[in-house]
Design a protein around this motif. Structure first.
Motif, mmCIF file in Angstrom:
data_model
loop_
_atom_site.group_PDB
_atom_site.id
_atom_site.type_symbol
_atom_site.label_atom_id
_atom_site.label_comp_id
_atom_site.label_asym_id
_atom_site.label_seq_id
_atom_site.Cartn_x
_atom_site.Cartn_y
_atom_site.Cartn_z
ATOM 1 N N LEU A 212 0.841 -1.190 0.000
ATOM 2 C CA LEU A 212 0.000 0.000 0.000
ATOM 3 C C LEU A 212 0.881 1.247 0.000
ATOM 4 O O LEU A 212 2.016 1.230 0.490
ATOM 5 C CB LEU A 212 -0.912 0.014 1.232
ATOM 6 C CG LEU A 212 -1.906 -1.147 1.358
ATOM 7 C CD1 LEU A 212 -2.751 -0.976 2.610
ATOM 8 C CD2 LEU A 212 -2.790 -1.242 0.121
ATOM 9 N N GLU A 213 0.360 2.322 -0.533
ATOM 10 C CA GLU A 213 1.142 3.552 -0.639
ATOM 11 C C GLU A 213 1.327 4.199 0.732
ATOM 12 O O GLU A 213 0.445 4.140 1.592
ATOM 13 C CB GLU A 213 0.453 4.539 -1.579
ATOM 14 C CG GLU A 213 1.280 5.774 -1.878
ATOM 15 C CD GLU A 213 0.575 6.730 -2.828
ATOM 16 O OE1 GLU A 213 1.238 7.656 -3.331
ATOM 17 O OE2 GLU A 213 -0.636 6.570 -3.049
ATOM 18 N N HIS A 214 2.457 4.844 0.903
ATOM 19 C CA HIS A 214 2.759 5.585 2.126
ATOM 20 C C HIS A 214 1.855 6.817 2.260
ATOM 21 O O HIS A 214 1.281 7.281 1.266
ATOM 22 C CB HIS A 214 4.229 6.023 2.116
ATOM 23 C CG HIS A 214 4.594 6.804 0.884
ATOM 24 N ND1 HIS A 214 4.256 8.138 0.711
ATOM 25 C CD2 HIS A 214 5.228 6.440 -0.263
ATOM 26 C CE1 HIS A 214 4.695 8.561 -0.453
ATOM 27 N NE2 HIS A 214 5.288 7.545 -1.073
ATOM 28 N N PRO A 215 1.735 7.398 3.463
ATOM 29 C CA PRO A 215 0.932 8.616 3.632
ATOM 30 C C PRO A 215 1.528 9.795 2.860
ATOM 31 O O PRO A 215 2.747 9.857 2.633
ATOM 32 C CB PRO A 215 0.990 8.883 5.142
ATOM 33 C CG PRO A 215 1.377 7.574 5.753
ATOM 34 C CD PRO A 215 2.243 6.889 4.743
ATOM 35 N N GLN A 216 0.647 10.726 2.461
ATOM 36 C CA GLN A 216 1.071 11.911 1.740
ATOM 37 C C GLN A 216 0.750 13.163 2.558
ATOM 38 O O GLN A 216 -0.237 13.205 3.296
ATOM 39 C CB GLN A 216 0.363 11.996 0.381
ATOM 40 C CG GLN A 216 0.657 10.849 -0.562
ATOM 41 C CD GLN A 216 2.011 10.979 -1.238
ATOM 42 O OE1 GLN A 216 2.799 11.875 -0.919
ATOM 43 N NE2 GLN A 216 2.295 10.085 -2.187
ATOM 44 N N TYR A 217 1.584 14.202 2.410
ATOM 45 C CA TYR A 217 1.401 15.459 3.129
ATOM 46 C C TYR A 217 1.694 16.627 2.191
ATOM 47 O O TYR A 217 2.413 16.471 1.201
ATOM 48 C CB TYR A 217 2.340 15.550 4.342
ATOM 49 C CG TYR A 217 2.119 14.477 5.376
ATOM 50 C CD1 TYR A 217 1.291 14.700 6.462
ATOM 51 C CD2 TYR A 217 2.764 13.238 5.268
ATOM 52 C CE1 TYR A 217 1.096 13.707 7.435
ATOM 53 C CE2 TYR A 217 2.571 12.247 6.221
ATOM 54 C CZ TYR A 217 1.735 12.491 7.304
ATOM 55 O OH TYR A 217 1.544 11.515 8.241
ATOM 56 N N THR A 218 1.145 17.795 2.506
ATOM 57 C CA THR A 218 1.467 19.007 1.768
ATOM 58 C C THR A 218 1.253 20.213 2.692
ATOM 59 O O THR A 218 0.892 20.066 3.861
ATOM 60 C CB THR A 218 0.626 19.131 0.490
ATOM 61 O OG1 THR A 218 1.110 20.232 -0.288
ATOM 62 C CG2 THR A 218 -0.850 19.361 0.809
ATOM 63 N N ARG A 219 1.463 21.428 2.193
ATOM 64 C CA ARG A 219 1.294 22.637 2.998
ATOM 65 C C ARG A 219 -0.160 22.814 3.447
ATOM 66 O O ARG A 219 -1.058 22.356 2.742
ATOM 67 C CB ARG A 219 1.738 23.845 2.193
ATOM 68 C CG ARG A 219 3.229 23.847 1.868
ATOM 69 C CD ARG A 219 3.624 25.086 1.098
ATOM 70 N NE ARG A 219 2.933 25.139 -0.208
ATOM 71 C CZ ARG A 219 3.087 26.130 -1.094
ATOM 72 N NH1 ARG A 219 3.873 27.154 -0.817
ATOM 73 N NH2 ARG A 219 2.441 26.099 -2.236
ATOM 74 N N PRO A 220 -0.356 23.474 4.596
ATOM 75 C CA PRO A 220 0.630 24.100 5.485
ATOM 76 C C PRO A 220 1.378 23.082 6.331
ATOM 77 O O PRO A 220 0.877 21.983 6.588
ATOM 78 C CB PRO A 220 -0.232 25.013 6.364
ATOM 79 C CG PRO A 220 -1.555 24.340 6.411
ATOM 80 C CD PRO A 220 -1.739 23.727 5.047
ATOM 81 N N ALA A 221 2.572 23.465 6.768
ATOM 82 C CA ALA A 221 3.416 22.543 7.540
ATOM 83 C C ALA A 221 2.796 22.192 8.882
ATOM 84 O O ALA A 221 3.015 21.103 9.413
ATOM 85 C CB ALA A 221 4.805 23.162 7.744
ATOM 86 N N ASP A 222 2.013 23.127 9.453
ATOM 87 C CA ASP A 222 1.321 22.889 10.718
ATOM 88 C C ASP A 222 -0.166 23.129 10.481
ATOM 89 O O ASP A 222 -0.581 24.246 10.153
ATOM 90 C CB ASP A 222 1.855 23.838 11.794
ATOM 91 C CG ASP A 222 1.291 23.499 13.174
ATOM 92 O OD1 ASP A 222 0.082 23.234 13.277
ATOM 93 O OD2 ASP A 222 2.067 23.504 14.138
ATOM 94 N N TRP A 223 -0.963 22.082 10.637
ATOM 95 C CA TRP A 223 -2.412 22.198 10.437
ATOM 96 C C TRP A 223 -3.140 21.649 11.653
ATOM 97 O O TRP A 223 -2.988 20.475 11.999
ATOM 98 C CB TRP A 223 -2.834 21.445 9.166
ATOM 99 C CG TRP A 223 -4.304 21.497 8.920
ATOM 100 C CD1 TRP A 223 -5.021 22.560 8.440
ATOM 101 C CD2 TRP A 223 -5.239 20.453 9.161
ATOM 102 N NE1 TRP A 223 -6.356 22.228 8.364
ATOM 103 C CE2 TRP A 223 -6.536 20.949 8.800
ATOM 104 C CE3 TRP A 223 -5.135 19.146 9.634
ATOM 105 C CZ2 TRP A 223 -7.689 20.179 8.904
ATOM 106 C CZ3 TRP A 223 -6.290 18.385 9.741
ATOM 107 C CH2 TRP A 223 -7.544 18.896 9.384
ATOM 108 N N ARG A 224 -3.857 22.534 12.329
ATOM 109 C CA ARG A 224 -4.617 22.175 13.527
ATOM 110 C C ARG A 224 -3.756 21.450 14.558
ATOM 111 O O ARG A 224 -4.183 20.482 15.198
ATOM 112 C CB ARG A 224 -5.842 21.346 13.167
ATOM 113 C CG ARG A 224 -6.831 22.106 12.286
ATOM 114 C CD ARG A 224 -8.133 21.353 12.093
ATOM 115 N NE ARG A 224 -9.068 22.160 11.297
ATOM 116 C CZ ARG A 224 -10.307 21.786 11.005
ATOM 117 N NH1 ARG A 224 -10.764 20.609 11.440
ATOM 118 N NH2 ARG A 224 -11.096 22.553 10.284
ATOM 119 N N GLY A 225 -2.547 21.920 14.692
ATOM 120 C CA GLY A 225 -1.644 21.355 15.682
ATOM 121 C C GLY A 225 -0.928 20.101 15.234
ATOM 122 O O GLY A 225 -0.125 19.545 15.996
#
Length: 270
Positions: A212-225
């Protein structure tokens, strides 16, 4: 003084196809495009196509002639005033069954319009599961002919006579094969050269390497803590690759132990 006009854009030798919700009229007048991947659909519901396939990347690729959609309306081969295509099950039981003579006429018509190398597939809940590997195999071929079942299904003699491959989208039952057909086409078309634009984007997806694919992230670097994992912001590509691999392995173990067992059983590269 005449205003100079820009030269017309080149189409790379292909004619343009525009997606439409009236596929029968379109397909009757659309010539075959040389060396273009073709998806052929035998269906009682031609207005279901192109559907979602006419949108986004698949729709743009259809318009640009990167693939072709050929709809065969089963009803046109039906009998009598009402173009009947089905009859009651032999031996009794509920529902209706698609007649072998009607379906055979549609298949013969369809197969004259596509290369014999294209597989003939019947969307059926008892078929073998559709996988990413199957999508990749279809994408590397000339195309596919898909039969969309309805009612209680298709007379077994047709399946046996034509050596039809039965394929299932999952362990559930739908009212017909049109939705699975669109899903299979979407999964295959997106792998065709030039459709996604970034060929590398398909190499790290779920199932491409058996995980399975790894998790993905993008901006903003801090979102809701919640912050993006620091390793992804480090710029160290080797460490990022190791983190992504570890995440894929953990997710696969937790969510798809069947896939993990298959992955573990594969010979390890030396």
């Amino acid at each position: 003084m005449d205003t100079p006009t820009s030269p017309p854009q080149k189409s790379h030798g292909r004619k343009t196809i525009r997606p439409t919700l009236k596929p029968r009229e379109l397909m009757e007048q659309t010539p075959d495009l040389a060396r273009v991947w073709k998806a052929q659909i035998i269906t009682l519901m031609p207005d279901a196509f192109p559907g979602i396939l006419g949108q986004s990347l698949t729709g743009r690729a259809l318009k640009d002639g990167l693939w072709q959609l050929d709809i065969i309306q089963l009803r046109q081969f039906g009998e009598g005033k009402h173009r009947n295509v089905d009859d009651t099950p032999a031996g009794g039981g509920a529902g209706m069954v698609l007649r072998p003579d009607i379906m055979a006429a549609a298949i013969d018509h369809a197969r004259r319009r596509i290369t014999p190398a294209a597989p003939l597939i019947y969307l059926s809940p008892r078929g073998k599961p559709f996988t990413q590997a199957m999508a990749q195999s279809l994408a590397t071929g000339p195309g596919v002919s898909l039969i969309c079942g309805r009612f209680e299904g298709l007379d077994q003699r047709v399946i046996d006579h034509y050596n039809i491959i039965e394929v299932s989208l999952g362990d559930f039952v739908l009212t017909g094969g049109e939705i699975p057909a669109q899903a299979m086409i979407d999964a295959s078309v997106r792998l065709l050269p030039g459709v996604l634009g970034n060929e590398a984007s398909t190499e790290e997806e779920s199932f491409s390497n058996g995980l399975l694919e790894h998790p993905q992230y993008t901006r903003p670097a801090d979102w809701r803590g919640m912050e993006i994992p620091p390793v992804l912001m480090s710029g160290h590509h080797g460490e990022i690759a190791k983190w992504r691999r570890a995440q894929s392995e953990t997710l696969t173990q937790d969510r798809r132990p069947d896939l993990w067992a298959e992955h573990q059983a594969k010979p390890k590269a030396r």
